[in-house]
Design a protein around this motif. Structure first.
Motif, short mmCIF file in Angstrom:
data_model
loop_
_atom_site.label_atom_id
_atom_site.label_comp_id
_atom_site.label_asym_id
_atom_site.label_seq_id
_atom_site.Cartn_x
_atom_site.Cartn_y
_atom_site.Cartn_z
N PHE A 37 80.47 32.81 74.37
CA PHE A 37 80.67 33.87 73.51
C PHE A 37 81.66 35.02 74.68
O PHE A 37 82.55 35.67 73.83
CB PHE A 37 79.31 34.90 73.64
N VAL A 38 81.81 34.77 75.62
CA VAL A 38 82.70 35.65 76.46
C VAL A 38 84.36 35.13 76.14
O VAL A 38 85.22 35.85 76.04
CB VAL A 38 82.38 35.52 77.98
N ILE A 39 84.44 33.97 76.16
CA ILE A 39 85.75 33.43 75.91
C ILE A 39 86.11 33.10 74.45
O ILE A 39 87.08 33.39 73.94
CB ILE A 39 85.85 32.12 76.87
N ALA A 40 85.26 32.54 73.82
CA ALA A 40 85.41 32.03 72.43
C ALA A 40 85.22 32.94 71.35
O ALA A 40 85.72 33.13 70.35
CB ALA A 40 84.96 30.75 72.00
N LYS A 41 84.47 34.07 71.85
CA LYS A 41 83.89 34.90 70.77
C LYS A 41 84.23 36.47 71.67
O LYS A 41 83.02 37.10 71.53
CB LYS A 41 82.43 34.76 70.30
N ALA A 42 85.25 36.71 72.14
CA ALA A 42 85.30 37.76 73.14
C ALA A 42 85.15 39.21 72.48
O ALA A 42 84.53 40.04 72.82
CB ALA A 42 86.89 37.83 73.83
N VAL A 43 85.50 39.13 71.11
CA VAL A 43 85.44 40.58 70.63
C VAL A 43 83.84 40.81 70.20
O VAL A 43 83.34 41.77 70.30
CB VAL A 43 86.28 40.47 69.01
N SER A 44 83.11 39.94 69.72
CA SER A 44 81.66 39.96 69.48
C SER A 44 80.81 40.14 70.98
O SER A 44 79.97 41.11 70.87
CB SER A 44 81.25 38.78 68.77
N ALA A 45 81.24 39.63 71.72
CA ALA A 45 80.66 39.79 73.23
C ALA A 45 80.79 41.09 73.84
O ALA A 45 80.09 41.71 74.32
CB ALA A 45 81.08 38.69 74.11
N HIS A 46 82.03 41.78 73.66
CA HIS A 46 82.47 42.67 74.05
C HIS A 46 81.55 44.02 73.64
O HIS A 46 81.14 44.99 74.38
CB HIS A 46 83.61 43.49 73.81
N ARG A 47 80.76 43.91 72.57
CA ARG A 47 80.13 44.91 71.83
C ARG A 47 78.78 44.81 72.48
O ARG A 47 78.04 46.01 72.60
CB ARG A 47 79.61 44.51 70.51
#
Length: 377
Positions: free
Chosen positions: A162-172
């Motif tokens: 989630f941090v690398i491949a889904k960075a935008v979603s993880a930032h929320r």
């Protein structure tokens, strides 16, 4: 009077006939008994019908030196490496990301298992004399640390995805990440304890050896070992493969030197898991098949399985002292914190500290977050 005289003359004849019949019957029984117990010594017995005892003396001699040697090495490295990880985390109060929380719990799980290795060494060398309670405790600690380590490694791969491949979603959810990691860590330990209940219940002392199963519980052994293979190896391997494949795909779309270093870290993570766990689980699967078929009559095959089990089990145990190097020491921020701790403890000079820390570039790409330790080479 004539009738009485007739009976008196007939009675002696009846008595004589009865005594003669009893004598003949007794003689017949004696002859039958002697014939029943008569043994023909001219023929030799057929020993082919007797089961052959499988001799395992060579395996016992192998265990006397192999198991204690490797258990001692793994115990020393596991305690030293994981203790350094724990001290560094608490000294610098570095629990700011999900990865940090998971790495700390992983170190506790591995160190807990390393503390049980002296008991494993004693069990492989001599007869078990420490009682059933300690026997159950040893196997339960192993299972709890084993399951918790596998689940934590799986959660690390999901978090990195989630941090690398889904960075935008993880930032929320960045503000809630540490809280979620602590809650999930408690759930992991509780789940590992639940999965270890069979070890608490069925571990016993069999033939002066502490063992989790007896020969009379083959079906139970098959069920538990099958669940162990599926839950503690196949499922984590599947999840880690999916997550790390997506991470590598994302990193390949990036540019720069940091991408190559992060990919090397991922390959090291996967390599340690595969090398340490695949051989042992394959042998465990073969043992499960043998137990499901009611055992084997091939003594050589049984001895080879014993050798393979001992060697691959030590290789699987080795993972507890490799995790600190792969998941913690290889990270830039954690490595610098460790060097700083050694300098402040007087174990490293100021010049050497600057030699190892200065001039190193810190990652600013997607592979590095504020306190990321796993993929910050």
């Amino acid at each position: 009077m004539s009738c009485d005289k007739c009976i008196s003359n007939l009675l002696p004849a009846v008595l004589i006939w009865f005594m003669h019949f009893k004598c003949c019957l007794s003689q017949t029984e004696d002859n039958t008994t002697s014939m029943d117990y008569q043994y023909d010594y001219s023929t030799s017995p057929d020993y082919d019908n007797f089961p052959e005892l499988c001799v395992k003396e060579s395996n016992r001699q192998f265990r006397l030196w192999f198991m204690p040697t490797f258990y001692s090495i793994i115990c020393f490295l596991g305690l030293a490496g994981n203790l350094l990880v724990i001290l560094t985390f608490f000294y610098f109060k570095r629990l700011k990301t999900m990865t940090d929380v998971y790495l700390l719990n992983l170190s506790f799980a591995d160190m807990l298992f390393a503390l049980s290795l002296p008991f494993w060494a004693a069990n492989s060398m001599t007869e078990w004399v420490m009682g059933v309670v300690v026997c159950k405790f040893m196997h339960t600690i192993y299972k709890v640390s084993f399951y918790s380590s596998m689940f934590i490694l799986t959660f690390i791969s999901v978090e990195r995805y989630f941090v690398i491949a889904k960075a935008v979603s993880a930032h929320r959810y960045r503000s809630q990440a540490v809280f979620l990691s602590k809650v999930s860590s408690v759930a992991i330990w509780a789940l590992a304890l639940i999965f270890s209940i069979p070890e608490m219940k069925y571990t016993t002392i069999n033939n002066h050896t502490c063992t989790p199963f007896t020969s009379s519980s083959d079906q139970l052994r098959v069920s538990i070992q099958t669940s162990q293979i599926v839950l503690a190896f196949a499922l984590p391997l599947l999840i880690m493969s999916v997550c790390y494949s997506s991470i590598v795909h994302t990193l390949y779309q990036a540019r720069g030197f940091e991408r190559n270093k992060a990919i090397k870290v991922i390959l090291a993570v996967v390599a340690v898991f595969v090398v340490c766990q695949v051989p042992y689980n394959l042998v465990l699967f073969l043992n499960t098949l043998v137990a499901a078929q009611g055992g084997t009559e091939d003594c050589n095959y049984e001895n080879r399985l014993l050798y393979a089990t001992d060697v691959t089990q030590c290789l699987a145990f080795l993972r507890c002292c490799l995790n600190p190097f792969v998941y913690a020491f290889i990270g830039v921020k954690f490595r610098n914190d460790l060097l700083k701790l050694l300098k402040e403890l007087g174990c490293m000079s100021q010049e050497r500290f600057f030699k190892y820390t200065c001039g190193r570039r810190r990652s600013s790409a997607a592979t590095d977050t504020e306190t990321t330790t796993t993929f910050s080479p």
